[in-house]
Design a protein around this motif. Structure first.
Motif, PDB file in Angstrom:
ATOM      1  N   THR A 154     -58.439  16.836 -48.911  1.00  0.00           N
ATOM      2  CA  THR A 154     -58.881  18.221 -49.080  1.00  0.00           C
ATOM      3  C   THR A 154     -58.598  19.033 -47.824  1.00  0.00           C
ATOM      4  O   THR A 154     -58.172  20.192 -47.903  1.00  0.00           O
ATOM      5  N   CYS A 155     -58.807  18.439 -46.664  1.00  0.00           N
ATOM      6  CA  CYS A 155     -58.483  19.132 -45.412  1.00  0.00           C
ATOM      7  C   CYS A 155     -56.987  19.420 -45.321  1.00  0.00           C
ATOM      8  O   CYS A 155     -56.572  20.523 -44.932  1.00  0.00           O
ATOM      9  N   ALA A 156     -56.170  18.444 -45.682  1.00  0.00           N
ATOM     10  CA  ALA A 156     -54.717  18.626 -45.609  1.00  0.00           C
ATOM     11  C   ALA A 156     -54.248  19.718 -46.556  1.00  0.00           C
ATOM     12  O   ALA A 156     -53.472  20.606 -46.177  1.00  0.00           O
ATOM     13  N   ILE A 157     -54.721  19.662 -47.793  1.00  0.00           N
ATOM     14  CA  ILE A 157     -54.224  20.557 -48.840  1.00  0.00           C
ATOM     15  C   ILE A 157     -54.750  21.978 -48.686  1.00  0.00           C
ATOM     16  O   ILE A 157     -54.007  22.953 -48.872  1.00  0.00           O
ATOM     17  N   ASN A 158     -56.016  22.116 -48.349  1.00  0.00           N
ATOM     18  CA  ASN A 158     -56.647  23.436 -48.356  1.00  0.00           C
ATOM     19  C   ASN A 158     -56.630  24.152 -47.015  1.00  0.00           C
ATOM     20  O   ASN A 158     -56.812  25.364 -46.976  1.00  0.00           O
ATOM     21  N   LEU A 159     -56.418  23.406 -45.938  1.00  0.00           N
ATOM     22  CA  LEU A 159     -56.516  24.044 -44.628  1.00  0.00           C
ATOM     23  C   LEU A 159     -55.368  23.704 -43.692  1.00  0.00           C
ATOM     24  O   LEU A 159     -54.634  24.593 -43.253  1.00  0.00           O
ATOM     25  N   TRP A 161     -47.352  20.609 -38.203  1.00  0.00           N
ATOM     26  CA  TRP A 161     -46.353  19.577 -37.920  1.00  0.00           C
ATOM     27  C   TRP A 161     -46.704  18.778 -36.668  1.00  0.00           C
ATOM     28  O   TRP A 161     -46.420  17.575 -36.589  1.00  0.00           O
ATOM     29  N   ALA A 162     -47.333  19.422 -35.709  1.00  0.00           N
ATOM     30  CA  ALA A 162     -47.766  18.697 -34.505  1.00  0.00           C
ATOM     31  C   ALA A 162     -48.821  17.654 -34.860  1.00  0.00           C
ATOM     32  O   ALA A 162     -48.840  16.552 -34.292  1.00  0.00           O
ATOM     33  N   LEU A 163     -49.690  17.983 -35.818  1.00  0.00           N
ATOM     34  CA  LEU A 163     -50.700  17.011 -36.249  1.00  0.00           C
ATOM     35  C   LEU A 163     -50.052  15.819 -36.937  1.00  0.00           C
ATOM     36  O   LEU A 163     -50.470  14.676 -36.733  1.00  0.00           O
ATOM     37  N   VAL A 164     -49.050  16.073 -37.767  1.00  0.00           N
ATOM     38  CA  VAL A 164     -48.352  14.967 -38.435  1.00  0.00           C
ATOM     39  C   VAL A 164     -47.808  13.995 -37.394  1.00  0.00           C
ATOM     40  O   VAL A 164     -48.000  12.774 -37.492  1.00  0.00           O
ATOM     41  N   LEU A 196     -50.871  15.071 -45.000  1.00  0.00           N
ATOM     42  CA  LEU A 196     -50.435  16.396 -44.568  1.00  0.00           C
ATOM     43  C   LEU A 196     -48.926  16.547 -44.723  1.00  0.00           C
ATOM     44  O   LEU A 196     -48.435  17.588 -45.180  1.00  0.00           O
ATOM     45  N   ALA A 197     -48.171  15.509 -44.372  1.00  0.00           N
ATOM     46  CA  ALA A 197     -46.713  15.560 -44.540  1.00  0.00           C
ATOM     47  C   ALA A 197     -46.341  15.745 -46.008  1.00  0.00           C
ATOM     48  O   ALA A 197     -45.445  16.535 -46.345  1.00  0.00           O
ATOM     49  N   ALA A 198     -47.015  15.017 -46.896  1.00  0.00           N
ATOM     50  CA  ALA A 198     -46.739  15.156 -48.327  1.00  0.00           C
ATOM     51  C   ALA A 198     -47.059  16.563 -48.804  1.00  0.00           C
ATOM     52  O   ALA A 198     -46.312  17.163 -49.595  1.00  0.00           O
ATOM     53  N   THR A 199     -48.161  17.111 -48.323  1.00  0.00           N
ATOM     54  CA  THR A 199     -48.567  18.457 -48.713  1.00  0.00           C
ATOM     55  C   THR A 199     -47.580  19.499 -48.198  1.00  0.00           C
ATOM     56  O   THR A 199     -47.236  20.456 -48.907  1.00  0.00           O
ATOM     57  N   LEU A 200     -47.101  19.316 -46.982  1.00  0.00           N
ATOM     58  CA  LEU A 200     -46.098  20.234 -46.437  1.00  0.00           C
ATOM     59  C   LEU A 200     -44.800  20.163 -47.234  1.00  0.00           C
ATOM     60  O   LEU A 200     -44.093  21.169 -47.387  1.00  0.00           O
ATOM     61  N   THR A 201     -44.474  18.994 -47.756  1.00  0.00           N
ATOM     62  CA  THR A 201     -43.264  18.857 -48.564  1.00  0.00           C
ATOM     63  C   THR A 201     -43.329  19.757 -49.789  1.00  0.00           C
ATOM     64  O   THR A 201     -42.322  20.339 -50.210  1.00  0.00           O
ATOM     65  N   VAL A 202     -44.508  19.903 -50.342  1.00  0.00           N
ATOM     66  CA  VAL A 202     -44.691  20.753 -51.524  1.00  0.00           C
ATOM     67  C   VAL A 202     -44.697  22.232 -51.149  1.00  0.00           C
ATOM     68  O   VAL A 202     -44.077  23.063 -51.827  1.00  0.00           O
ATOM     69  N   HIS A 203     -45.365  22.570 -50.048  1.00  0.00           N
ATOM     70  CA  HIS A 203     -45.652  23.980 -49.768  1.00  0.00           C
ATOM     71  C   HIS A 203     -44.782  24.618 -48.690  1.00  0.00           C
ATOM     72  O   HIS A 203     -44.624  25.841 -48.687  1.00  0.00           O
ATOM     73  N   ASP A 204     -44.238  23.841 -47.773  1.00  0.00           N
ATOM     74  CA  ASP A 204     -43.467  24.418 -46.666  1.00  0.00           C
ATOM     75  C   ASP A 204     -41.989  24.467 -47.050  1.00  0.00           C
ATOM     76  O   ASP A 204     -41.145  23.788 -46.464  1.00  0.00           O
ATOM     77  N   THR A 209     -38.876  25.613 -44.535  1.00  0.00           N
ATOM     78  CA  THR A 209     -38.498  24.812 -43.372  1.00  0.00           C
ATOM     79  C   THR A 209     -37.281  23.951 -43.702  1.00  0.00           C
ATOM     80  O   THR A 209     -37.146  23.461 -44.824  1.00  0.00           O
ATOM     81  N   ASP A 210     -36.394  23.774 -42.725  1.00  0.00           N
ATOM     82  CA  ASP A 210     -35.207  22.950 -42.972  1.00  0.00           C
ATOM     83  C   ASP A 210     -35.587  21.471 -43.035  1.00  0.00           C
ATOM     84  O   ASP A 210     -36.761  21.101 -42.926  1.00  0.00           O
ATOM     85  N   ASP A 211     -34.595  20.614 -43.188  1.00  0.00           N
ATOM     86  CA  ASP A 211     -34.862  19.194 -43.420  1.00  0.00           C
ATOM     87  C   ASP A 211     -35.304  18.426 -42.176  1.00  0.00           C
ATOM     88  O   ASP A 211     -35.816  17.305 -42.300  1.00  0.00           O
ATOM     89  N   ALA A 212     -35.116  19.000 -40.994  1.00  0.00           N
ATOM     90  CA  ALA A 212     -35.337  18.232 -39.760  1.00  0.00           C
ATOM     91  C   ALA A 212     -36.733  17.614 -39.660  1.00  0.00           C
ATOM     92  O   ALA A 212     -36.859  16.409 -39.407  1.00  0.00           O
ATOM     93  N   PRO A 213     -37.824  18.386 -39.831  1.00  0.00           N
ATOM     94  CA  PRO A 213     -39.143  17.748 -39.695  1.00  0.00           C
ATOM     95  C   PRO A 213     -39.428  16.733 -40.795  1.00  0.00           C
ATOM     96  O   PRO A 213     -40.143  15.750 -40.571  1.00  0.00           O
ATOM     97  N   PHE A 214     -38.849  16.939 -41.970  1.00  0.00           N
ATOM     98  CA  PHE A 214     -39.052  15.981 -43.054  1.00  0.00           C
ATOM     99  C   PHE A 214     -38.278  14.686 -42.789  1.00  0.00           C
ATOM    100  O   PHE A 214     -38.749  13.596 -43.116  1.00  0.00           O
ATOM    101  N   ARG A 215     -37.110  14.828 -42.175  1.00  0.00           N
ATOM    102  CA  ARG A 215     -36.361  13.625 -41.773  1.00  0.00           C
ATOM    103  C   ARG A 215     -37.161  12.848 -40.725  1.00  0.00           C
ATOM    104  O   ARG A 215     -37.187  11.611 -40.735  1.00  0.00           O
ATOM    105  N   ARG A 216     -37.826  13.575 -39.852  1.00  0.00           N
ATOM    106  CA  ARG A 216     -38.675  12.921 -38.858  1.00  0.00           C
ATOM    107  C   ARG A 216     -39.822  12.168 -39.539  1.00  0.00           C
ATOM    108  O   ARG A 216     -40.182  11.064 -39.120  1.00  0.00           O
TER     109      ARG A 216
END
Length: 213
Positions: free
Chosen positions: A92-97, A105-108, A126-134, A137-144
């Motif tokens: 809930t923290c990841a998805i809603n806030l 990304w720094a938290l991830v 949080l990474a999974a949630t960012l994949t849906v909503h961010d 953003t280019d692929d670099a942080p997701f590759r990380r």
């Protein structure tokens, strides 16, 4: 808190335990009721902080829904993380806030290296949630994240490996430029000597195979 108490159902507390939720002090308020309450209250950072420090499970589900991501600091996030003790509060923290903060990304990156089970879960939730909503953003942080997932996949704790698989599946399913890399990682994990890594790899590959149909 008084209003939350009137909305509770003790039977729901027992039900949460059956799905691996460590509710602790809890009234047993349903998630739809908590969401409705959050919509009515609106964003209120002071209230969010006050709810969190009560230690009550329902209050900690409500807190990230009313917290203002513009006013939430990294210190807030780190203090709350020290209290993470249940996967539903983490998610809930990841998805809603947290996904809405400028330091998500720094938290991830930072939390993926933490040893605490629920903080490490938070990194990959949080990474999974960012994949849906961010999406901008280019692929670099997701590759990380794929690199971080490969390192964390040997963690046999249930709520960590499930979140690692979640992030891997979402990146492979939602980032076309990384799908091949995600599948290759899942195959490496499937063939790993680590039982946990094999579970993550097989879980992700099942999802990738479904999406090919």
């Amino acid at each position: 808190m008084a209003e939350l108490a009137t909305m509770g159902d003790p039977a729901r507390v027992a039900g949460r335990t059956r799905v691996g939720i460590r509710a602790g002090a809890s009234y047993g308020v349903s998630l739809p009721d908590i969401r409705a309450m959050a919509r009515r209250l609106g964003r209120d950072q002071a209230l969010a902080r006050a709810l969190w420090v009560t230690g009550n499970h329902d209050a900690r589900l409500l807190a990230p829904m009313v917290a203002d991501p513009r006013e939430t600091t990294e210190e807030d996030a780190e203090l709350w993380a020290l209290d993470f003790a249940s996967w539903d509060v983490v998610d809930t923290c990841a998805i809603n806030l947290l996904r809405k903060t400028p330091f998500a990304w720094a938290l991830v990156e930072r939390w993926s290296a933490r040893e605490e089970e629920y903080i490490r879960r938070a990194a990959f939730a949080l990474a999974a949630t960012l994949t849906v909503h961010d999406r901008g953003t280019d692929d670099a942080p997701f590759r990380r994240v794929l690199m971080l997932a490969e390192s964390a996949a040997t963690d046999d704790r249930s709520f960590v490996k499930k979140a690692v698989s979640w992030a891997l599946r979402d990146i492979g399913g939602r980032r076309p430029g990384l799908r091949g890399e995600a599948i290759a990682l899942a195959e490496r994990l499937r063939d790993s000597p680590s039982r946990a890594a094999r579970w993550v790899g097989n879980d992700a590959l099942k999802e990738f195979q479904k999406s090919r149909r």
